[in-house]
Design a protein around this motif. Structure first.
Motif, PDB file in Angstrom:
ATOM      1  N   LYS A  53       0.833  -1.212   0.000  1.00 38.78           N
ATOM      2  CA  LYS A  53       0.000   0.000   0.000  1.00 38.78           C
ATOM      3  C   LYS A  53       0.864   1.258   0.000  1.00 38.78           C
ATOM      4  N   HIS A  54       2.085   1.104   0.526  1.00 36.55           N
ATOM      5  CA  HIS A  54       3.031   2.227   0.564  1.00 36.55           C
ATOM      6  C   HIS A  54       4.191   1.926  -0.382  1.00 36.55           C
ATOM      7  N   LEU A  55       4.499   2.858  -1.242  1.00 32.08           N
ATOM      8  CA  LEU A  55       5.623   2.672  -2.161  1.00 32.08           C
ATOM      9  C   LEU A  55       6.627   3.799  -1.937  1.00 32.08           C
ATOM     10  N   THR A  56       7.888   3.421  -1.763  1.00 28.11           N
ATOM     11  CA  THR A  56       8.933   4.441  -1.728  1.00 28.11           C
ATOM     12  C   THR A  56       9.744   4.306  -2.998  1.00 28.11           C
ATOM     13  N   MET A  57       9.795   5.392  -3.745  1.00 33.41           N
ATOM     14  CA  MET A  57      10.513   5.406  -5.020  1.00 33.41           C
ATOM     15  C   MET A  57      11.790   6.202  -4.793  1.00 33.41           C
ATOM     16  N   GLU A  58      12.922   5.486  -4.783  1.00 33.10           N
ATOM     17  CA  GLU A  58      14.192   6.124  -4.427  1.00 33.10           C
ATOM     18  C   GLU A  58      15.102   6.192  -5.643  1.00 33.10           C
ATOM     19  N   PHE A  59      15.604   7.381  -5.937  1.00 34.53           N
ATOM     20  CA  PHE A  59      16.486   7.571  -7.094  1.00 34.53           C
ATOM     21  C   PHE A  59      17.936   7.571  -6.633  1.00 34.53           C
ATOM     22  N   GLN A  60      18.708   6.665  -7.256  1.00 38.78           N
ATOM     23  CA  GLN A  60      20.114   6.544  -6.885  1.00 38.78           C
ATOM     24  C   GLN A  60      21.006   6.568  -8.116  1.00 38.78           C
ATOM     25  N   ALA A  64      -5.339   5.992 -10.385  1.00 45.93           N
ATOM     26  CA  ALA A  64      -6.224   4.828 -10.226  1.00 45.93           C
ATOM     27  C   ALA A  64      -5.795   3.954  -9.056  1.00 45.93           C
ATOM     28  N   GLU A  65      -4.480   3.823  -8.838  1.00 47.45           N
ATOM     29  CA  GLU A  65      -3.967   2.879  -7.828  1.00 47.45           C
ATOM     30  C   GLU A  65      -4.165   3.376  -6.384  1.00 47.45           C
ATOM     31  N   LYS A  66      -4.043   4.701  -6.197  1.00 48.92           N
ATOM     32  CA  LYS A  66      -4.217   5.330  -4.890  1.00 48.92           C
ATOM     33  C   LYS A  66      -3.293   4.749  -3.802  1.00 48.92           C
ATOM     34  N   ARG A  67      -2.042   4.561  -4.152  1.00 49.53           N
ATOM     35  CA  ARG A  67      -1.058   4.143  -3.143  1.00 49.53           C
ATOM     36  C   ARG A  67      -0.488   5.388  -2.458  1.00 49.53           C
ATOM     37  N   LYS A  68       0.116   5.166  -1.314  1.00 49.93           N
ATOM     38  CA  LYS A  68       0.833   6.251  -0.640  1.00 49.93           C
ATOM     39  C   LYS A  68       2.279   6.199  -1.148  1.00 49.93           C
ATOM     40  N   ILE A  69       2.691   7.217  -1.898  1.00 51.19           N
ATOM     41  CA  ILE A  69       4.030   7.186  -2.504  1.00 51.19           C
ATOM     42  C   ILE A  69       4.946   8.216  -1.844  1.00 51.19           C
ATOM     43  N   THR A  70       6.145   7.765  -1.508  1.00 53.79           N
ATOM     44  CA  THR A  70       7.183   8.667  -1.001  1.00 53.79           C
ATOM     45  C   THR A  70       8.319   8.678  -2.024  1.00 53.79           C
ATOM     46  N   TYR A  71       8.779   9.870  -2.374  1.00 59.47           N
ATOM     47  CA  TYR A  71       9.903   9.983  -3.308  1.00 59.47           C
ATOM     48  C   TYR A  71      11.160  10.403  -2.544  1.00 59.47           C
ATOM     49  N   VAL A  72      12.274   9.754  -2.862  1.00 57.07           N
ATOM     50  CA  VAL A  72      13.555  10.093  -2.225  1.00 57.07           C
ATOM     51  C   VAL A  72      14.621  10.240  -3.310  1.00 57.07           C
TER      52      VAL A  72
END
Lengths: 87, 441
Positions: free
Chosen positions: B135-142, B166-174
């Motif tokens: 349900k929670h996605l963290t998208m981390e750029f390295q 549409a997906e309605k996830r909780k996304i955190t970007y790093v």
């Protein structure tokens, strides 16, 4: 130096666990004759091995008793915690 | 004392005391010989007896009356398993604008070719990320240095936002960046999508510059941190350090630098045996010195706190949270089942998916053991494929020799990638493992 251990008192698992942690420092040979296991160490300072080995052996004996006595409750605990869980 | 049954627990001796730890991670420190007395039923301390019952070390009935609470607490401790694969790391490029002496990511020159992710792979990787049930996605750029690839970051975020309608996830970007190249354009993108900045600061200028291989590195990083804070806010910028051999001589100076720069915590991080760092000649010596460095720095931080400066060491915080609270931590390095695949996946610039950040670092050395498939493959084939099924046999410390009966097992984790990298096999051998030594000391 050699140490003899009575397998009726200390199981194979118990001895193996104790030896596992000492195998970094010592070259250890095991021989079984009936219920008596002979553990040989190729090291000049054998007394250090004896002290460390016996301490670990007794600790693992105690852990083995705990494990045996709690095996069933551990199975129930894990089944309750992770079995039939609905999202 | 009443008749009682034992519940699962383990023990060790530290400084003449017995340290008892149960299946939930609850700890009791008692006089030496207590474990023996509990097992032999020769306890004569009424208060200790009550504590042992209350904390699930023993039970007055064969089946503890509070078995459901006992099980719920165990489930809570493994709560990270409910989160599924939440951390998704996108390695955009190997290009970098620094020249770190210990680079763990095997970075290349800033203008190097053929070492960046394609736009198509980025789009497909984002689609793949949404196949995770988390349900929670963290998208981390390295990287390398990901800020050199603005278009890829923009493409990744906008695609994720588009799918998430549409997906309605909780996304955190790093964004993991050295802060040398934070353009206005990039920071505006970060502001718009609430991207968190994770940067590297190794300590005072003479340490940071030497570690990072450029004379102006410290100055640029500090300026970049200030710029990011001005636009994104103070809380949007976090920093972590890597302990080079030079750093080992300056534990207090490094802590002081973090306080000077306005941080209220730091992660005292050892070198990992990957990338250029794996060429370090004497790991054993480094490892022993790191433990001494860590203890000195942690003692210093504790003293600072006692004198009114709130400051946290993050690794100690994680361990203490495991010991003192009923909660899980989400720290993937100390998980069982392991963090690889279960909690983290890597989408690499080369178009392949890897089991962890360290796995793609091994790949740069020609070791593709933990390459799980192509970004264009089906998610199910990647996370449930033959390779992952094989690794899964040894990714729980409950079943590993030396771990299964270790007293700190419940605070620790399994790490097949590290075992493979440092000891030549995924199973590992605990008596010679530095990771094990660090945890136990």
């Amino acid at each position: 130096m050699t140490i003899t251990v009575d397998r009726k008192i200390y199981s194979d698992k118990c001895i193996s666990n104790a030896i596992y942690w000492l195998s970094e420092k010592y070259i250890i040979e095991r021989k079984l004759d009936g219920d008596i296991e002979t553990i040989s160490v190729n090291d000049d300072n054998g007394e250090n091995f004896r002290t460390e080995f016996l301490r670990r052996l007794n600790d693992f004996k105690l852990r083995e008793i705990i494990e045996t006595e709690t095996k069933d409750i551990k199975t129930i605990l894990y089944a309750k915690a992770f079995g039939d869980f609905e999202e | 004392m009443k008749k009682y049954a034992l519940l699962p627990f383990n023990f060790t001796q530290i400084d003449g005391k017995d340290v008892l730890i149960n299946e939930l991670g609850d700890m009791i420190i008692a006089e030496e010989g207590t474990a023996q007395k509990i097992v032999n039923r020769t306890l004569n301390d009424e208060e200790l007896y009550k504590t042992l019952v209350a904390k699930f070390f023993i039970s007055e009935q064969l089946l503890p009356p509070l078995i459901d609470i006992y099980a719920a607490r165990l489930r809570m401790k493994k709560g990270f398993m409910d989160d599924k694969t939440a951390l998704h790391i996108f390695v955009l490029t190997l290009r970098c604008n620094q020249n770190c002496t210990y680079c763990q990511a095997t970075s290349r020159e800033e203008n190097a070719a053929k070492c960046s992710m394609s736009i198509d792979d980025m789009v497909n990787a984002v689609k793949l990320m949404f196949k995770s049930p988390s349900k929670h996605l963290t998208m981390e750029f390295q990287g390398g240095e990901p800020s050199l690839e603005y278009e890829l970051i923009k493409t990744g975020i906008t695609k994720a936002e588009e799918i998430n309608v549409a997906e309605k996830r909780k996304i955190t970007y790093v964004l993991c960046t050295n802060c040398r190249n934070l353009s206005d354009e990039l920071l505006q993108l970060c502001l718009k999508y609430n991207v968190q900045i994770s940067t590297s600061l190794d300590g005072p200028d003479f340490i940071h510059n030497q570690n990072r291989g450029k004379a102006d590195s410290y100055q640029k990083t500090i300026a970049g941190i200030a710029k990011a804070r001005k636009i994104l806010g103070n809380d949007a910028v976090a920093a972590l350090m890597t302990t080079s051999e030079l750093s080992l001589n300056y534990p207090k100076e490094i802590v002081d630098e973090y306080i000077k720069q306005g941080f209220n915590g730091m992660f005292l991080r050892a070198l990992n045996p990957y990338g250029l760092a794996s060429e370090n000649e004497n790991w054993q010596k480094y490892n022993d010195r790191f433990i001494a460095f860590y203890k000195t720095a942690l003692d210093y931080i504790i003293e600072l706190n006692k004198h009114g400066t709130f400051f946290r060491e993050e690794y100690a915080t994680i361990i203490l949270r495991k010991i003192l609270t009923p909660y899980t931590t989400g720290f993937v390095d100390l998980q069982s089942p392991a963090g690889i695949v279960n909690s983290v996946l890597i989408y690499n610039y080369d178009g392949y998916v890897y089991a962890s950040d360290e796995s793609r670092m091994l790949a740069e050395k020609g070791n593709f053991t933990f390459r799980l498939g192509k970004i264009s493959d089906k998610y199910e084939d990647i996370v449930s494929g033959k390779k992952v099924r094989k690794i899964s046999e040894i990714w729980s410390n409950e079943v590993l020799a030396g771990c299964s009966n270790c007293v700190v097992r419940v605070y620790c984790g399994a790490d097949p990638v590290r075992n493979h990298s440092t000891q030549g096999d995924m199973y590992g051998f605990r008596p010679t493992s530095f990771f094990c030594k660090k945890i136990r000391q």
